[in-house]
Design a protein around this motif. Sequence first.
Motif, mmCIF file in Angstrom:
data_model
loop_
_atom_site.group_PDB
_atom_site.id
_atom_site.type_symbol
_atom_site.label_atom_id
_atom_site.label_comp_id
_atom_site.label_asym_id
_atom_site.label_seq_id
_atom_site.Cartn_x
_atom_site.Cartn_y
_atom_site.Cartn_z
ATOM 1 N N TYR A 1 -26.576 -10.074 -13.836
ATOM 2 C CA TYR A 1 -26.176 -11.197 -14.679
ATOM 3 C C TYR A 1 -26.712 -10.974 -16.071
ATOM 4 O O TYR A 1 -27.486 -10.084 -16.316
ATOM 5 N N THR B 1 -21.184 -3.458 -17.071
ATOM 6 C CA THR B 1 -21.359 -4.434 -16.003
ATOM 7 C C THR B 1 -21.474 -3.691 -14.687
ATOM 8 O O THR B 1 -20.935 -2.600 -14.532
ATOM 9 N N GLN C 1 -24.911 -8.746 -8.136
ATOM 10 C CA GLN C 1 -24.447 -8.291 -9.441
ATOM 11 C C GLN C 1 -25.507 -8.508 -10.494
ATOM 12 O O GLN C 1 -26.414 -9.319 -10.304
ATOM 13 N N SER D 1 -22.022 -4.130 -10.248
ATOM 14 C CA SER D 1 -22.143 -4.941 -9.040
ATOM 15 C C SER D 1 -22.392 -4.022 -7.856
ATOM 16 O O SER D 1 -21.839 -2.928 -7.781
ATOM 17 N N GLN E 1 -23.143 -8.562 -1.344
ATOM 18 C CA GLN E 1 -22.704 -8.251 -2.705
ATOM 19 C C GLN E 1 -23.667 -8.899 -3.678
ATOM 20 O O GLN E 1 -24.076 -10.043 -3.483
ATOM 21 N N ALA F 1 -22.840 -9.289 -18.655
ATOM 22 C CA ALA F 1 -21.688 -9.815 -17.931
ATOM 23 C C ALA F 1 -20.643 -10.363 -18.904
ATOM 24 O O ALA F 1 -19.569 -10.762 -18.515
ATOM 25 N N ILE G 1 -16.753 -7.141 -11.071
ATOM 26 C CA ILE G 1 -17.440 -8.040 -10.139
ATOM 27 C C ILE G 1 -16.461 -8.621 -9.116
ATOM 28 O O ILE G 1 -16.747 -8.658 -7.919
#
Lengths: 181, 266, 386
Positions: A41, A50, A39, A52, A37, A45, A17
């Motif tokens: 959650y 993960t 991501q 992004s 940007q 995370a 991230i």
Amino acid sequence: MEKYRFLLSGSGGQGVITMAIILAEAAAIYEDRVAVQSQSYGPEARGGATRSDVILSDSEIYFPKVNQPNVLVALTNEAANKYLGLILPGGLCLFDSELVQPSAKVDFIHYGIPMFRAVKEKFGRTQAYNVCVLGALATITGAVRLESLEKVLNSRFASAHHAANKQALELGAELARPLLA
Amino acid sequence: MSVNNYIRERFFPHLWCPGCGHGTILNALLRTVESLGIDKSNMCMVSGIGCSARISGYVDFHSMHSMHGRALACATGIKMIKPELNVVVPMGDGDAMAIGGNHFIHACRRNIDMVAIIMNNRIYGMTGGQYSPLSGSGILATTAPYRSIDREFDATQLAMGAGATFVARTTAFHVKEIGSLLKKAFEHKGFSVVEVLTQCPTYFGRKNKFGGPVQMLEWYRDNTAPLGSKKLEENSDLIPRGVFRQVDAPEYCAEYAKIVEKAHKE
Amino acid sequence: MSHKTTPDICFVQGNEACVRGALYAGLRFFAGYPITPSTEIAEHLAEQLPRAGGRFIQMEDEIASMCAVCGASLAGAKAMTATSGPGFSLKQEAIGYAVMTEIPCVVVNVQRAGPSTGLATKVAQGDVNQARWGTHGDHSIVVLTASSVQDVFNVTIEAFNIAETYRTPVILLFDEVVGHMREKLVIPPEGEIPVVQRLRTEVKPGVNYHPYLPREDGRLPMSDFGGAHRYNVTGLYHDIWGFPTENPEQVDKLIHHLVDKLENRAEKLALWKEYYVEDAEHLLISYGSSARSARHLVETRRAKGDRIGLLELQTLWPFPAQLVREKTAKAKNIFMVEMNMGQVLAQVKQVVQRPDRVFLVNSMDGQMVTPADIGKIMRVVEGRGF
């Protein structure tokens, strides 16, 4: 500039991230481009896969998520398996060749680089891993300049880390350059 | 100056029942503020909902008649912005110990400088006589027709457990003691809790055959004793009165002022 | 804020843009409780408020946070709280108190999927009606939204301006996508965006001040707690002195004042953006992050020559009925794009000429509604299959 739709993926703790934020901020603040940007959650995370998304463009960006990336970064097998199927046919994937064995079935341009090992060998630690990935990513795609990334890194981190970050960026770039030839 | 200067006369007569102990507390409070020479404009009262909460309308202070149980939370916002104000928060059983119980323990913990008065009449009066967390077991109330099975809080113990730095108790019978304890509470820098046992002849007294206001006041006289007294030592069934705790500890607003200073330096 | 003449440019989340907007507007008090996806607002303010000479406090719960905001505002500070999901439910009691007592304040709700704990980290827009009617009793309230980081900053300032002008709580109804996504934010120099200062009474000390007696322009000048005027504030129906009253005439007057001060200004309070509305056969209406998907589709299809447009509502309440009626007048089909079961849709249907031509495009799975989702529904409506 063509529109970049990055999907950056890996596991919690790899700095995915942060990497995405630095990439987008470099383009938005130091290259006067439009960047968004976002991501995922949630529990993921805090360990596990993960993700992004970063979109870079010369014009306004509306839908902020990346459904079909033209650039995928995969730093774990789990992430590669999960997201490789989304890639735009003929798109580009940067992966860590030590950590990821991507499927041969998907149509994409391979950039496998042993970045994790290189960072560990050079620094003895792996904190700067995501910065090294950024160096490689910027070199392969030409999406942002290394200097722009360095400016963001310098603004976000204490001066004690500036030299190491610069070295890590350059390490990524050096590893990537032979693949472009 | 007369205490009449501290009230809003247009708001009288008050709505409390004849024989209610709340007026005694109002009286003692006004005399304390007068004796301390505090300017009315430096006084702020925040109350919740219930019989006790109506006290905020009668005083000529900055007054906020807020929501049930929420007075301490509202007062915290005021105090953070105007730490120089003397903030007093009168609360009933429900305000302090039931719906506002969480706000109460956290105000104790923070040690924010204000005076919380718990007007403990062991009943919900405004809604017509339901049992409260201060009623105790064996009490008759409209919602306890077979007598209550709920145990009561000891408000002073709870306050001390939660970290209040000044904790005291008295009763509506001990009028001068209310004043002297409130005076100490106002002078204390930190969160002060003064519990006053106050009679509700209308709902608690009548229902539980406690007699009228006079009998109820006599009960307070006969069933309480000062802390450290021989009377209390000899009879542990008596309810102790007096100052249970008075300790110095960092006060919340003063500590926050240091944060502001720190933030400016960094 | 320093007296800079150049804008401050940064790359931040919507939640931080909200913080920057609040500080630009003069925020001096924040009370909150951690909850996803709004927590970053509290985190940034914990750091930035004391620097601005303000006060930050993390309260014991959501209820206490909203109450502390009421108290702080009465003491003279521009005040705000932020929350999400269940936290917004808990704040409703004190929001009602702020409505009744006319306490200016801002409540941010970064929406997540409900009901109950729902999807704590996923996007939704299901609190539109709760923002309007969450607190008990008849009342009016202002609810604003935003679809980009820059807009979050701008509407946050607007929220404070409206709160101070009309002495009302203003709800900022953001959503998880807008709150968490990062974009470039340009913060103009101080003074460039107008900031409404609190209107304080000019009544001299010792002269009777009536806290609830509106001036001729309808505004109610305030006096800070701790100032020269001592007055009563109560959540009960009250007279011009702030004293409780049950007098039917006074009760009637107060409720109408509370409702009319906002409802009569619905058009003035209407903020919106529009794209190609003028000749649109297909008009999309949306707000918040879903408006970005709508815009994406509109731009793509405009490029192909389709007569399609977008009306992005930034004010949801009071509902800008007149605006929606005008902008939809020429459209053949209207598509309401929102991430709920049709909360704004119901309002739109009430005001358009052809309610049968209003279609809902939604997503309820925790994922953002996509341009493709909208395209599919449009195909169906146009009789071109799924």
